[in-house]
Design a protein around this motif. Structure first.
Motif, PDB file in Angstrom:
ATOM      1  N   GLU A   1     -12.024   7.460 -14.672  1.00 26.75           N
ATOM      2  CA  GLU A   1     -10.709   8.121 -14.998  1.00 26.75           C
ATOM      3  C   GLU A   1     -10.147   9.030 -13.745  1.00 26.75           C
ATOM      4  N   GLU A   2     -11.136   9.601 -13.011  1.00 30.23           N
ATOM      5  CA  GLU A   2     -10.737  10.472 -11.786  1.00 30.23           C
ATOM      6  C   GLU A   2     -10.208   9.209 -10.596  1.00 30.23           C
ATOM      7  N   ALA A   3     -10.774   8.048 -10.491  1.00 31.34           N
ATOM      8  CA  ALA A   3      -9.904   6.985  -9.615  1.00 31.34           C
ATOM      9  C   ALA A   3      -8.798   6.502 -10.018  1.00 31.34           C
ATOM     10  N   THR A   4      -8.771   6.426 -11.337  1.00 31.42           N
ATOM     11  CA  THR A   4      -7.386   5.838 -11.779  1.00 31.42           C
ATOM     12  C   THR A   4      -6.407   6.914 -11.772  1.00 31.42           C
ATOM     13  N   GLN A   5      -6.659   8.230 -11.976  1.00 31.20           N
ATOM     14  CA  GLN A   5      -5.512   9.264 -11.587  1.00 31.20           C
ATOM     15  C   GLN A   5      -5.335   9.230 -10.356  1.00 31.20           C
ATOM     16  N   TYR A   6      -6.194   9.121  -9.410  1.00 32.56           N
ATOM     17  CA  TYR A   6      -6.032   9.302  -8.107  1.00 32.56           C
ATOM     18  C   TYR A   6      -5.056   8.081  -7.497  1.00 32.56           C
ATOM     19  N   MET A   7      -5.238   6.941  -7.920  1.00 29.27           N
ATOM     20  CA  MET A   7      -4.483   5.941  -7.602  1.00 29.27           C
ATOM     21  C   MET A   7      -2.940   5.912  -8.225  1.00 29.27           C
ATOM     22  N   LYS A   8      -3.026   6.517  -9.433  1.00 31.08           N
ATOM     23  CA  LYS A   8      -1.570   6.875  -9.860  1.00 31.08           C
ATOM     24  C   LYS A   8      -0.889   7.951  -9.282  1.00 31.08           C
ATOM     25  N   GLU A   9      -1.482   8.885  -8.927  1.00 30.33           N
ATOM     26  CA  GLU A   9      -0.910  10.210  -8.367  1.00 30.33           C
ATOM     27  C   GLU A   9      -0.455  10.281  -6.777  1.00 30.33           C
ATOM     28  N   SER A  10      -1.596   9.559  -6.076  1.00 26.49           N
ATOM     29  CA  SER A  10      -1.376   9.733  -4.617  1.00 26.49           C
ATOM     30  C   SER A  10      -0.479   8.705  -4.036  1.00 26.49           C
ATOM     31  N   ASP A  11       0.021   9.410  -3.030  1.00 29.83           N
ATOM     32  CA  ASP A  11       1.158   8.501  -2.317  1.00 29.83           C
ATOM     33  C   ASP A  11       1.133   9.037  -0.775  1.00 29.83           C
ATOM     34  N   PRO A  12       0.366   8.426   0.264  1.00 31.41           N
ATOM     35  CA  PRO A  12      -0.409   7.037   0.044  1.00 31.41           C
ATOM     36  C   PRO A  12      -1.614   6.944  -0.696  1.00 31.41           C
ATOM     37  N   VAL A  13      -1.883   5.813  -1.401  1.00 31.32           N
ATOM     38  CA  VAL A  13      -3.224   5.650  -1.731  1.00 31.32           C
ATOM     39  C   VAL A  13      -4.159   5.202  -0.265  1.00 31.32           C
ATOM     40  N   GLN A  14      -5.111   5.825  -0.122  1.00 26.97           N
ATOM     41  CA  GLN A  14      -5.937   5.656   1.025  1.00 26.97           C
ATOM     42  C   GLN A  14      -7.203   4.890   0.537  1.00 26.97           C
ATOM     43  N   ILE A  15      -7.573   3.824   1.495  1.00 26.97           N
ATOM     44  CA  ILE A  15      -8.725   2.982   1.451  1.00 26.97           C
ATOM     45  C   ILE A  15      -9.382   3.317   2.459  1.00 26.97           C
ATOM     46  N   PHE A  16     -10.772   3.775   2.531  1.00 27.99           N
ATOM     47  CA  PHE A  16     -11.472   4.035   3.582  1.00 27.99           C
ATOM     48  C   PHE A  16     -12.595   2.793   3.687  1.00 27.99           C
ATOM     49  N   VAL A  17     -12.884   2.156   4.701  1.00 29.62           N
ATOM     50  CA  VAL A  17     -14.130   1.191   4.973  1.00 29.62           C
ATOM     51  C   VAL A  17     -14.872   1.420   6.149  1.00 29.62           C
ATOM     52  N   ALA A  18     -16.046   1.822   5.986  1.00 29.13           N
ATOM     53  CA  ALA A  18     -16.774   2.449   7.085  1.00 29.13           C
ATOM     54  C   ALA A  18     -17.872   1.461   7.341  1.00 29.13           C
ATOM     55  N   LEU A  19     -18.006   0.920   8.434  1.00 32.23           N
ATOM     56  CA  LEU A  19     -19.209   0.130   9.075  1.00 32.23           C
ATOM     57  C   LEU A  19     -20.186   0.802   9.901  1.00 32.23           C
ATOM     58  N   GLN A  20     -20.988   0.097  10.291  1.00 34.78           N
ATOM     59  CA  GLN A  20     -22.135   0.873  11.132  1.00 34.78           C
ATOM     60  C   GLN A  20     -22.376  -0.120  12.480  1.00 34.78           C
ATOM     61  N   ASP A  21     -21.169  -0.747  12.619  1.00 34.30           N
ATOM     62  CA  ASP A  21     -21.395  -1.738  13.845  1.00 34.30           C
ATOM     63  C   ASP A  21     -20.958  -1.328  15.253  1.00 34.30           C
ATOM     64  N   GLY A  22     -20.378  -0.350  15.403  1.00 36.88           N
ATOM     65  CA  GLY A  22     -19.680   0.106  16.563  1.00 36.88           C
ATOM     66  C   GLY A  22     -18.751   1.551  16.211  1.00 36.88           C
ATOM     67  N   ASN A  23     -17.883   1.647  17.211  1.00 39.33           N
ATOM     68  CA  ASN A  23     -17.211   2.939  17.599  1.00 39.33           C
ATOM     69  C   ASN A  23     -15.765   2.555  17.210  1.00 39.33           C
ATOM     70  N   ASP A  24     -15.176   1.361  17.033  1.00 34.75           N
ATOM     71  CA  ASP A  24     -13.969   1.039  17.144  1.00 34.75           C
ATOM     72  C   ASP A  24     -13.273   1.218  15.461  1.00 34.75           C
ATOM     73  N   GLU A  25     -12.052   1.709  15.540  1.00 33.66           N
ATOM     74  CA  GLU A  25     -11.315   1.776  14.294  1.00 33.66           C
ATOM     75  C   GLU A  25     -10.085   1.333  14.178  1.00 33.66           C
ATOM     76  N   ALA A  26      -9.196   1.202  13.153  1.00 31.29           N
ATOM     77  CA  ALA A  26      -7.848   0.690  13.030  1.00 31.29           C
ATOM     78  C   ALA A  26      -7.317   1.065  11.509  1.00 31.29           C
TER      79      ALA A  26
END
Length: 411
Positions: A366-391
């Protein structure tokens, strides 16, 4: 003005109201000349003096005639004094006739404003493969007066299926001199790196060495305009043109100038803002989506992963439906071509963690659905543990209206 950013021992840049006619010496206008049924379709940009120019173009192998002409113009003196732009017709895949007509647009506008032909660039956007209504454009150019500015219609005249005009303006004080950097853009569909389907015009009254301006534009493009996607299609007409006329009378900037970073940061903000506006205005879109990948082995890996996730139709439709189906994100990462350890991945939707170190996490649907409905932008974070670079990549959701718009684009 709202202070946006401040750097130690450096000037601040400020967001202010304005567009491509805000830097000293620039003027712009637009109106309806008859290419479209009713809306503005012919735009012009003019600098009181020749400006150092830089440009980046689509990677589509079928580049439209206006790109050929603009490339030639800039190659001669590395300068432009004006741009003539039409919407409603791309003048792409139109053979020798289309190229001849792009040269005519350059010639007529140069004569109208009293400058050399090679100091004029040409840009077109719209339907591919249809003859340009050249007499309508000729009559339109004949009615241009650089003394009669109309920035609102300039911004409208470059649009196709866009739902809003896109502009940004910042001011920055460099070594005691205030300079202005501004931009306007169009882009809504057929958006995919490299580049997106878009036109963007950036102006500044800064005195900047041409090679350094090209260097800045080419590099900043990679982290801004080339990091957006709407539908996976790369257009035939995309171009970003930057013009710097030096009328702020600052000490000339170059990559070796001690104040270079201040200009570069402000220029980056302008490009990033326009890129995000384009992504937000994807055809039929209801919201902007931002994907940030951190902990990657290389910058290229981070870019590939973020663009793959943002470009996934399954991810985009899940966001439209406010469905926290994180399995679609995992799926996109898996086919991205980037090697990652499945047990090193963490994923979050905004502040809601759904995967931690490769293990699904209990979360409130329910919380996730509310976030996706109400947020602009919708942010997706993908965290790896392979190095220090990001985009970071930007896109939008995929809706019923996208199909509706593109199913009847010509009608």
């Amino acid at each position: 003005m709202n202070k946006l950013y401040e750097k130690t021992n450096a000037a601040s840049y400020y967001i202010t109201q304005g567009s491509v006619n805000s830097p000293k010496g620039f003027r712009a206008g637009g109106f309806h000349c008859g290419i479209k049924r009713k809306r503005p379709d012919l735009a012009w940009l003019y600098s009181e003096v020749p400006a150092n120019a830089a440009a980046v173009y689509t990677t589509n192998q079928f580049q439209a005639a206006p790109i050929t002409v603009t490339k030639e113009s800039i190659s001669i003196d590395k300068q432009l004094q004006g741009m003539i732009i039409n919407s409603g017709n791309a003048n792409a895949y139109t053979g020798e006739k289309g190229l001849e007509q792009a040269y005519l647009m350059r010639k007529w506008y140069a004569e109208k404003v009293g400058t050399k032909e090679h100091l004029v660039g040409v840009s077109s956007t719209g339907v591919i493969g249809e003859p340009l209504p050249i007499e309508k454009i000729r009559n339109g150019i004949a009615n241009i007066s650089v003394e009669q500015e109309d920035i609102i219609n300039f911004e409208k005249a470059i649009l196709t299926t866009d739902t809003f005009t896109k502009h940004v303006c910042v001011k920055v004080e460099i070594n005691g001199t205030e300079i202005t950097i501004a931009g306007a853009a169009k882009g809504s569909g057929m958006i995919h790196p490299n580049m997106a389907t878009m036109l963007s015009f950036i102006t500044t009254d800064a005195d900047i060495e041409q090679e350094s301006l090209q260097y800045a534009l080419s590099n900043i493009i990679n982290d801004t305009f080339n990091m957006i996607t709407v539908d996976g299609d790369t257009s035939t007409n995309d171009m970003v043109v930057a013009m710097a006329n030096g009328m702020a009378e600052n000490e000339q900037l170059s990559v070796n100038n001690p104040y270079w970073d201040q200009f570069y940061e402000a220029f980056t903000y302008v490009c990033q803002s326009l890129a995000k506006y384009i992504a937000k205005d994807g055809e039929g879109a209801t919201k902007l989506v931002e994907v940030k990948v951190t902990g990657a082995k290389t910058k290229e890996d981070a870019k590939t992963l973020s663009k793959t996730v943002i470009g996934s139709n399954l991810v985009k439709t899940a966001i439209f439906g406010a469905d926290a189906n994180w399995g679609r994100i995992i799926n996109a990462i898996g086919y991205s071509g980037v090697k990652v350890d499945p047990m090193s991945i963490s994923i979050a939707l905004g502040s809601i963690t759904v995967v931690h170190n490769g293990v699904p996490v209990d979360f409130s649907e329910e919380e996730a659905t509310q976030y996706m409905k109400e947020s602009d932008p919708v942010q997706i974070f993908v965290a790896l543990q392979d190095g220090n670079d990001e985009a970071i990549a930007w896109g939008c959701d995929l809706t019923y209206d996208y199909v509706k718009i593109n199913a009847s684009y010509r009608t």
